[in-house]
Write a protein that holds these residues in place. Sequence first.
Motif, PDB file in Angstrom:
ATOM      1  N   PHE A 347       0.841  -1.195   0.000  1.00  0.00           N
ATOM      2  CA  PHE A 347       0.000   0.000   0.000  1.00  0.00           C
ATOM      3  C   PHE A 347       0.878   1.249   0.000  1.00  0.00           C
ATOM      4  CE2 PHE A 347      -2.913  -3.133   1.998  1.00  0.00           C
ATOM      5  CZ  PHE A 347      -3.886  -3.100   1.014  1.00  0.00           C
ATOM      6  N   GLN A 348       0.684   2.087  -1.013  1.00  0.00           N
ATOM      7  CA  GLN A 348       1.515   3.257  -1.195  1.00  0.00           C
ATOM      8  C   GLN A 348       0.781   4.587  -1.027  1.00  0.00           C
ATOM      9  OE1 GLN A 348       5.036   3.681  -2.050  1.00  0.00           O
ATOM     10  NE2 GLN A 348       4.945   1.686  -1.070  1.00  0.00           N
ATOM     11  N   TYR A 349      -0.534   4.568  -1.054  1.00  0.00           N
ATOM     12  CA  TYR A 349      -1.260   5.838  -0.987  1.00  0.00           C
ATOM     13  C   TYR A 349      -2.708   5.568  -0.591  1.00  0.00           C
ATOM     14  CZ  TYR A 349      -2.153  10.723  -2.207  1.00  0.00           C
ATOM     15  OH  TYR A 349      -2.454  12.060  -2.145  1.00  0.00           O
ATOM     16  N   VAL A 350      -3.334   6.557   0.055  1.00  0.00           N
ATOM     17  CA  VAL A 350      -4.760   6.508   0.381  1.00  0.00           C
ATOM     18  C   VAL A 350      -5.410   7.761  -0.198  1.00  0.00           C
ATOM     19  CG1 VAL A 350      -6.499   6.457   2.195  1.00  0.00           C
ATOM     20  CG2 VAL A 350      -4.359   5.173   2.481  1.00  0.00           C
ATOM     21  N   LEU A 351      -6.386   7.560  -1.049  1.00  0.00           N
ATOM     22  CA  LEU A 351      -7.066   8.657  -1.727  1.00  0.00           C
ATOM     23  C   LEU A 351      -8.501   8.756  -1.223  1.00  0.00           C
ATOM     24  CD1 LEU A 351      -7.018  10.806  -4.001  1.00  0.00           C
ATOM     25  CD2 LEU A 351      -7.831   9.019  -5.535  1.00  0.00           C
ATOM     26  N   ALA A 352      -8.781   9.763  -0.405  1.00  0.00           N
ATOM     27  CA  ALA A 352     -10.134   9.936   0.136  1.00  0.00           C
ATOM     28  C   ALA A 352     -11.099  10.344  -0.965  1.00  0.00           C
ATOM     29  CB  ALA A 352     -10.116  10.990   1.237  1.00  0.00           C
ATOM     30  N   PHE A 362      -7.404   2.727  -1.567  1.00  0.00           N
ATOM     31  CA  PHE A 362      -6.045   2.412  -1.171  1.00  0.00           C
ATOM     32  C   PHE A 362      -5.312   1.910  -2.416  1.00  0.00           C
ATOM     33  CE2 PHE A 362      -5.920   1.914   3.654  1.00  0.00           C
ATOM     34  CZ  PHE A 362      -7.060   2.686   3.856  1.00  0.00           C
ATOM     35  N   VAL A 363      -4.145   2.483  -2.685  1.00  0.00           N
ATOM     36  CA  VAL A 363      -3.392   2.117  -3.880  1.00  0.00           C
ATOM     37  C   VAL A 363      -2.420   0.996  -3.519  1.00  0.00           C
ATOM     38  CG1 VAL A 363      -1.911   2.953  -5.737  1.00  0.00           C
ATOM     39  CG2 VAL A 363      -3.586   4.492  -4.683  1.00  0.00           C
ATOM     40  N   ASP A 364      -2.657  -0.173  -4.094  1.00  0.00           N
ATOM     41  CA  ASP A 364      -1.848  -1.361  -3.830  1.00  0.00           C
ATOM     42  C   ASP A 364      -0.904  -1.572  -5.008  1.00  0.00           C
ATOM     43  OD1 ASP A 364      -0.774  -3.867  -3.361  1.00  0.00           O
ATOM     44  OD2 ASP A 364      -2.670  -4.799  -2.794  1.00  0.00           O
ATOM     45  N   SER A 365       0.356  -1.198  -4.815  1.00  0.00           N
ATOM     46  CA  SER A 365       1.320  -1.239  -5.907  1.00  0.00           C
ATOM     47  C   SER A 365       1.654  -2.663  -6.331  1.00  0.00           C
ATOM     48  CB  SER A 365       2.597  -0.503  -5.485  1.00  0.00           C
ATOM     49  OG  SER A 365       3.559  -0.519  -6.506  1.00  0.00           O
ATOM     50  N   LYS A 366       1.778  -3.565  -5.377  1.00  0.00           N
ATOM     51  CA  LYS A 366       2.228  -4.921  -5.700  1.00  0.00           C
ATOM     52  C   LYS A 366       1.133  -5.723  -6.398  1.00  0.00           C
ATOM     53  CE  LYS A 366       5.329  -8.357  -3.748  1.00  0.00           C
ATOM     54  NZ  LYS A 366       6.118  -8.727  -2.539  1.00  0.00           N
ATOM     55  N   ARG A 367      -0.092  -5.608  -5.922  1.00  0.00           N
ATOM     56  CA  ARG A 367      -1.203  -6.301  -6.581  1.00  0.00           C
ATOM     57  C   ARG A 367      -1.743  -5.507  -7.764  1.00  0.00           C
ATOM     58  NH1 ARG A 367      -3.304 -10.679  -3.414  1.00  0.00           N
ATOM     59  NH2 ARG A 367      -2.598 -10.606  -1.240  1.00  0.00           N
ATOM     60  N   GLU A 368      -1.224  -4.296  -7.979  1.00  0.00           N
ATOM     61  CA  GLU A 368      -1.610  -3.421  -9.082  1.00  0.00           C
ATOM     62  C   GLU A 368      -3.128  -3.228  -9.122  1.00  0.00           C
ATOM     63  OE1 GLU A 368       0.639  -4.943 -12.591  1.00  0.00           O
ATOM     64  OE2 GLU A 368       1.924  -3.253 -12.055  1.00  0.00           O
ATOM     65  N   GLN A 369      -3.635  -2.639  -8.039  1.00  0.00           N
ATOM     66  CA  GLN A 369      -5.062  -2.431  -7.945  1.00  0.00           C
ATOM     67  C   GLN A 369      -5.374  -1.227  -7.073  1.00  0.00           C
ATOM     68  OE1 GLN A 369      -6.589  -5.997  -6.124  1.00  0.00           O
ATOM     69  NE2 GLN A 369      -5.736  -5.541  -4.121  1.00  0.00           N
ATOM     70  N   LEU A 370      -6.575  -0.698  -7.269  1.00  0.00           N
ATOM     71  CA  LEU A 370      -7.154   0.265  -6.344  1.00  0.00           C
ATOM     72  C   LEU A 370      -8.144  -0.499  -5.488  1.00  0.00           C
ATOM     73  CD1 LEU A 370      -7.950   3.231  -8.768  1.00  0.00           C
ATOM     74  CD2 LEU A 370      -5.860   2.805  -7.465  1.00  0.00           C
ATOM     75  N   THR A 385     -12.657  -3.686  -5.733  1.00  0.00           N
ATOM     76  CA  THR A 385     -11.304  -3.997  -6.188  1.00  0.00           C
ATOM     77  C   THR A 385     -11.218  -3.650  -7.665  1.00  0.00           C
ATOM     78  OG1 THR A 385     -11.076  -5.794  -4.588  1.00  0.00           O
ATOM     79  CG2 THR A 385      -9.538  -5.774  -6.420  1.00  0.00           C
ATOM     80  N   ILE A 386     -10.342  -2.717  -8.031  1.00  0.00           N
ATOM     81  CA  ILE A 386     -10.244  -2.243  -9.404  1.00  0.00           C
ATOM     82  C   ILE A 386      -8.841  -2.508  -9.922  1.00  0.00           C
ATOM     83  CG2 ILE A 386     -10.453  -0.256 -10.948  1.00  0.00           C
ATOM     84  CD1 ILE A 386     -11.968   0.235  -7.640  1.00  0.00           C
ATOM     85  N   PRO A 387      -8.658  -3.450 -10.851  1.00  0.00           N
ATOM     86  CA  PRO A 387      -7.319  -3.705 -11.400  1.00  0.00           C
ATOM     87  C   PRO A 387      -6.821  -2.509 -12.202  1.00  0.00           C
ATOM     88  CG  PRO A 387      -8.854  -5.503 -11.904  1.00  0.00           C
ATOM     89  CD  PRO A 387      -9.676  -4.355 -11.395  1.00  0.00           C
ATOM     90  N   VAL A 388      -5.561  -2.159 -12.019  1.00  0.00           N
ATOM     91  CA  VAL A 388      -4.949  -1.074 -12.788  1.00  0.00           C
ATOM     92  C   VAL A 388      -3.588  -1.496 -13.327  1.00  0.00           C
ATOM     93  CG1 VAL A 388      -6.187   0.844 -11.724  1.00  0.00           C
ATOM     94  CG2 VAL A 388      -4.123  -0.034 -10.637  1.00  0.00           C
ATOM     95  N   GLY A 389      -3.363  -2.789 -13.480  1.00  0.00           N
ATOM     96  CA  GLY A 389      -2.118  -3.286 -14.027  1.00  0.00           C
ATOM     97  C   GLY A 389      -2.143  -3.296 -15.533  1.00  0.00           C
ATOM     98  N   ARG A 395       5.157  -4.695 -15.503  1.00  0.00           N
ATOM     99  CA  ARG A 395       4.473  -4.153 -14.342  1.00  0.00           C
ATOM    100  C   ARG A 395       4.379  -2.638 -14.453  1.00  0.00           C
ATOM    101  NH1 ARG A 395       3.337  -7.024 -10.162  1.00  0.00           N
ATOM    102  NH2 ARG A 395       3.351  -5.182  -8.833  1.00  0.00           N
ATOM    103  N   ARG A 396       3.296  -2.094 -13.899  1.00  0.00           N
ATOM    104  CA  ARG A 396       3.133  -0.646 -13.843  1.00  0.00           C
ATOM    105  C   ARG A 396       3.415  -0.100 -12.452  1.00  0.00           C
ATOM    106  NH1 ARG A 396      -2.406   0.045 -17.393  1.00  0.00           N
ATOM    107  NH2 ARG A 396      -1.410   0.123 -19.436  1.00  0.00           N
ATOM    108  N   SER A 397       3.108  -0.843 -11.423  1.00  0.00           N
ATOM    109  CA  SER A 397       3.325  -0.449 -10.028  1.00  0.00           C
ATOM    110  C   SER A 397       2.646   0.867  -9.673  1.00  0.00           C
ATOM    111  CB  SER A 397       4.820  -0.366  -9.730  1.00  0.00           C
ATOM    112  OG  SER A 397       5.440  -1.606  -9.913  1.00  0.00           O
ATOM    113  N   PRO A 398       1.311   0.885  -9.511  1.00  0.00           N
ATOM    114  CA  PRO A 398       0.638   2.114  -9.095  1.00  0.00           C
ATOM    115  C   PRO A 398       1.080   2.540  -7.711  1.00  0.00           C
ATOM    116  CG  PRO A 398      -0.863   0.256  -9.045  1.00  0.00           C
ATOM    117  CD  PRO A 398       0.399  -0.249  -9.643  1.00  0.00           C
TER     118      PRO A 398
END
Length: 404
Positions: A347-352, A362-370, A385-389, A395-398
Amino acid sequence: MLAAAGVVAVIWIAPRFGRHEVSPAGPVSLPDRWIAVYGAITHDLTLVRDPMRYRARSPVTRAAACVALPQWALQVGTRDDDQVMLDPKEPAVLLLSHDFLRRVAAGAEPCTAGDSSPVRRFPLHSGKVPYRGIIADGRLLISFFGDNLIEEYTVAPGHDEGAANVMFVRDIHFDAHENLGLSDLMIIGQRLVVAASGFFCFARDCPRGHFHDGHLYSVPLRNVRWPFLDAKPSNVNASGLYRHPSGDVWLLNAGDYSGGYGSIQQIRDVDPPTLDAEVRLPRNAAPGSAYPLDADHFVVLQFSGEHLFVFDARDGRLDKILRFDGAGFSEIARDIAALPDRASSDFQYVLAIPDRAGDAYFVDSKREQLLGVHSEAGKLTVTATIPVGGSGPARRSPSWAFWL
């Protein structure tokens, strides 16, 4: 330098283009709202329409291939209608128009590979590698981790309508004999507060360790003269600052490498700087950033990992430690001695979400998802759960996110 690997930006796009939506209660007119996701490894930009707003089963996306951002671009914040970022590869301030991205999201502006990039570049005065930047009180302030240096800029309207200029104002030197490892910074009242990690050894083998004692510096915004007032954190690696909506401020100490414990300390005053006793976290906790959950709670993220630390903002007490298992959050013992070295999420970021109290991505870089998360009294529930890979093996690593 404690740069987190794998950075992807998430950009929320403010309501501008309306669209007719139908809900079970009948027709409702809702403006489109989008998220822009930046891949730090692939350094591309993808726009994702907020699926939670429309109860969408799969996200609607648009590519913004013309946006040429550098690898590992650093997020700073928003100034007027521009997103402000830093380029650590070729040191510069970067500006990207939110309005341009809104037009791309609406299908009103082409943005394909080979088109002219809308990113505007302003080289940094020192030419040194930036570590972190903030925008506050009209100032753009940038720390340089390995150079005992902070630079101040202003972002002002340019001569052309809709353009902006980044102008250097001054530099602030920390005239210490050793590297201080300047990390985070924040303006509190009439003073600039700077967390210094104490990181001094950049070599692979460091017989005296990597860290000297850390510092919490308090620098006047005017009449800046070294030495600055400072306080000594109880732990090494002072790496982050967090301000709750109540106005209370905490210092995050990531701790030593290879099994050091983490901690946070509330900042009681800045003139002179005064710190409360530390609240210790397990070994390998490595707290790196913090975000509000509600009026009474905030969450601390690891520099890299699947564990979250929920604090009661009223008294700074550690309320619970949570672990994400891929489906939901489970509570683990608060007195656990150490956390595992390896994790399946990062988890790299939390966007309210501004119009839904207690909801965030919550931005999950490793699973590449919001990860859509609802918070109530410090309890976290997964709502989406929203995939963003990427579609291929790359890998994109959000990693970071912001509203437009």
